[in-house]
Design an enzyme around this catalytic site. Structure first.
Site, PDB file in Angstrom:
ATOM      1  N   ALA A 285      58.898  83.468  -2.834  1.00  0.00           N
ATOM      2  CA  ALA A 285      58.882  83.059  -1.433  1.00  0.00           C
ATOM      3  C   ALA A 285      60.309  83.029  -0.910  1.00  0.00           C
ATOM      4  O   ALA A 285      61.256  82.812  -1.662  1.00  0.00           O
ATOM      5  CB  ALA A 285      58.234  81.684  -1.273  1.00  0.00           C
TER       6      ALA A 285
ATOM      7  N   GLY B 224      61.605  91.136   1.649  1.00  0.00           N
ATOM      8  CA  GLY B 224      61.677  92.453   1.031  1.00  0.00           C
ATOM      9  C   GLY B 224      60.795  93.484   1.716  1.00  0.00           C
ATOM     10  O   GLY B 224      60.799  94.660   1.336  1.00  0.00           O
TER      11      GLY B 224
ATOM     12  N   GLU C 183      51.312  91.897  -0.008  1.00  0.00           N
ATOM     13  CA  GLU C 183      51.338  90.578  -0.637  1.00  0.00           C
ATOM     14  C   GLU C 183      50.224  89.698  -0.084  1.00  0.00           C
ATOM     15  O   GLU C 183      49.530  89.000  -0.833  1.00  0.00           O
ATOM     16  CB  GLU C 183      52.700  89.919  -0.407  1.00  0.00           C
TER      17      GLU C 183
END
Length: 224
Positions: free
Chosen positions: A88, A102, A108
């Protein structure tokens, strides 16, 4: 600075190592993206013969997993995912997070939605009392970038186009600064309701179930 970075890497490695106990033998494990997750992938390699494979949230993680000889499976071919391990950019006391520094936030978020248990691994620098100091990434269909940015301004944010970056899905990222986040779940929904937004980096509606926070005094377990 080198000493500080080394210390941060040690903490990330400790959090990653602690996550191995949540990996079930013979099962598939969901794997996130980022510097802390890279340590987890390296640790996971020590038990690669005990798992059925991994589902990856990014091309970068896929490359690292395969380099260790870990089989990477397509999520569409997986009927059940017991656990998802990811990092995180920020995590609050309620285990709500900001993710996507990122740029892998959409994949995700999809894997987190499928997983029965979401384990967040982070060092103590990522703990915050309230989300929002780290800019909120918003993945946007390219043709909608300007429109979405205007809508975000109306919500009180200051969007900045992450120029020169394209997500694994072929989209763009707007990093939104200066949000006053009183209700993370509400803001997450408002951003997702803007036409042209794929998803955003607030993980509030589906936060972590467990957080393993590496501190100089050891691993802090939250949510257990």
């Amino acid at each position: 600075m080198a000493t500080t970075n080394l210390h941060a890497d040690q903490l990330k490695a400790q959090a990653a190592q602690a996550a191995l106990k949540y990996v079930q033998e013979g099962q598939i494990v969901g794997v996130g993206t980022g510097s802390t997750v890279n340590f987890f992938i390296d640790a996971l390699a020590t038990m690669k013969n005990d798992i059925a494979g991994a589902v990856s949230s990014s091309e970068a993680s896929t490359v690292r997993l395969k380099s260790h000889g870990i089989e990477v499976l397509e999520l569409n071919h997986v009927s059940e995912l017991p656990v998802y391990i990811d990092g995180a950019d920020e995590i609050d006391p309620h285990l709500r997070m900001v993710k996507g520094g990122g740029g892998a936030l959409t994949r995700e978020k999809i894997i987190a939605a499928v997983a029965h248990k979401f384990v967040c691994i982070a060092d103590s620098s990522k703990q915050v009392g309230r989300l929002g100091h780290f800019p909120i990434p918003v993945e946007v269909i390219p043709m909608a970038r300007s429109y979405v940015a205007r809508q975000i301004v109306q919500l009180g944010g200051d969007p900045v186009w992450r120029q020169g970056f394209t997500t694994d899905n072929g989209n763009l990222i707007l990093d939104v600064h200066n949000f006053d986040i009183l209700e993370p779940q509400q803001l997450e929904q408002q951003l997702n309701n803007i036409v042209g937004v794929v998803t955003n980096g607030l993980f509030a509606q589906r936060g972590a179930d467990i957080a393993l926070i590496a501190s100089p005094d050891g691993i802090i377990h939250l949510g257990e």
